[in-house]
Enzyme design. Structure first.
Site, PDB file in Angstrom:
ATOM      1  N   HIS A 168      24.406  12.016 125.804  1.00 47.45           N
ATOM      2  CA  HIS A 168      23.107  12.104 125.390  1.00 47.45           C
ATOM      3  C   HIS A 168      22.785  10.835 124.344  1.00 47.45           C
ATOM      4  O   HIS A 168      21.395  10.780 123.784  1.00 47.45           O
ATOM      5  CB  HIS A 168      23.072  13.297 124.441  1.00 47.45           C
ATOM      6  N   ASP A 208      27.961  18.339 133.454  1.00 44.84           N
ATOM      7  CA  ASP A 208      27.479  18.991 132.178  1.00 44.84           C
ATOM      8  C   ASP A 208      26.447  19.819 132.489  1.00 44.84           C
ATOM      9  O   ASP A 208      25.288  19.561 132.945  1.00 44.84           O
ATOM     10  CB  ASP A 208      27.389  17.662 131.076  1.00 44.84           C
ATOM     11  N   HIS A 255      24.130  20.476 130.353  1.00 40.96           N
ATOM     12  CA  HIS A 255      22.942  19.647 129.388  1.00 40.96           C
ATOM     13  C   HIS A 255      22.812  18.325 130.492  1.00 40.96           C
ATOM     14  O   HIS A 255      23.485  17.763 130.819  1.00 40.96           O
ATOM     15  CB  HIS A 255      23.016  19.452 128.303  1.00 40.96           C
ATOM     16  N   ASP A 292      30.784  22.899 130.268  1.00 44.31           N
ATOM     17  CA  ASP A 292      29.929  23.818 129.588  1.00 44.31           C
ATOM     18  C   ASP A 292      29.236  24.677 130.438  1.00 44.31           C
ATOM     19  O   ASP A 292      28.442  25.464 129.941  1.00 44.31           O
ATOM     20  CB  ASP A 292      29.154  23.294 128.103  1.00 44.31           C
TER      21      ASP A 292
END
Length: 312
Positions: A122, A159, A161, A243
């Site tokens: 990120h 992931d 996200h 996740d």
């Protein structure tokens, strides 16, 4: 050849506030799950500033150094924090990813898993965010291109996200294919299909809430693997966030532990056909501790199977 596990105790020194999902216990759980496995274990070195500057401007380094606290904790954004040990941990995370590239390209190991924190996918050029300070995988990819002279690399980010930071850091890099599959809508709100990079080298695959392993396997075989094969990278990177597991508290996909092993097996098999099996995987998310440990173990077992099982 075998598989490297690269980590460092300094990564336990990145302490987040009580109740924060990106906690020290995550790395403890991953390393506990990997105990006794046939791995070549190495300590992550500290990256130097020149390495981080492969992706981030000097202003980003200066801002983080200025923000680093001597005691307590500082908050950089809504969910990204720094403690006195955070910057050292972040330098280790970058150093570990770069060391993994060096070891794989030297033929010392077939592939590597970098178990460090804070995660990285990120972190944008001048913005720490989403628990991340530096773009670990993006920097390692640039290291492979700039310092080892590779012509093309690919990054797969599974992931849950979107890897907005990796996308931002490699937006103008024609030599790096970036593929991110992620739940949408979800933090950070980026990752739409029209975000394709300056050279069309970025592919975003938004996933609906409830996407399970069966559907994800079809997406991997039908979209992700063909994209990689067409690009013909000389090294494959994985942003390994766990996740998307059905038990994770921060999202709503429904992959099972065994899906992560299967995904890794398929990626490694393709790497074996097109780039000599050269794979570097870096830990990203995963916030249910038992699911994180089990999924990371399944991931690493697949790396080991691909790399052989010779103890060093």
């Amino acid at each position: 050849m075998t598989t490297a596990l690269i980590t460092h105790d300094d990564c336990h020194g990145h302490v987040t506030p009580d109740g924060h999902p990106e906690q020290v216990a995550r790395l403890h759980e991953v390393l506990r799950a990997l105990e006794g496995k046939d791995l070549l274990r190495r300590e992550a070195p500290m990256a130097d500033d020149a390495t981080i500057l492969l992706c981030h401007p000097l202003a980003h380094l200066e801002a983080l150094n200025a923000a680093a606290p001597d005691t307590g904790s500082v908050q950089l954004d809504a969910d990204t924090h720094m403690s006195p040990g955070s910057l050292k941990a972040a330098y280790r995370a970058v150093g570990g990813a770069v060391q993994a590239v060096d070891m794989v390209l030297a033929g010392e190991v077939q592939n590597a898993f970098v178990a460090t924190r804070p995660p990285g996918h990120h972190a944008e050029k001048q913005s720490p965010m989403g628990f991340c300070l530096f773009g670990n995988v993006a920097i390692a990819a640039k290291h492979a291109l700039e310092r080892h002279g590779l012509s093309r690399v690919a990054i797969v980010d599974f992931d849950v996200h979107h890897g907005n930071g990796t996308q931002d850091l490699l937006w103008d890099e024609a030599r790096a294919l970036f593929i991110s599959s992620h739940e949408m809508p979800l933090y950070p709100g980026t990752g739409a299909q029209h975000e394709v990079g300056a050279h069309g080298q970025i592919t975003n695959i938004p996933l609906s809430t409830g996407t399970d392993g069966g559907l994800y396997r079809k997406i991997l075989t039908g979209r992700i693997l063909p994209l990689i094969e067409t690009f013909e990278p000389e090294m494959l990177f994985i942003s390994a966030g766990f996740d998307a597991h059905k038990d994770d508290p921060l999202a709503s996909l429904a992959l099972e532990t065994e899906d992560f092993g299967w995904i890794t097996d398929q990626l490694c098999a393709l790497a074996g056909r097109i780039c000599g099996g050269r794979v570097v995987s870096c830990l990203e998310g995963g916030y249910n501790l038992p699911a994180l440990g089990a999924s990371a173990a399944a991931h690493v077992d697949a790396l080991i199977a691909a790399g052989g099982s010779s103890l060093r």
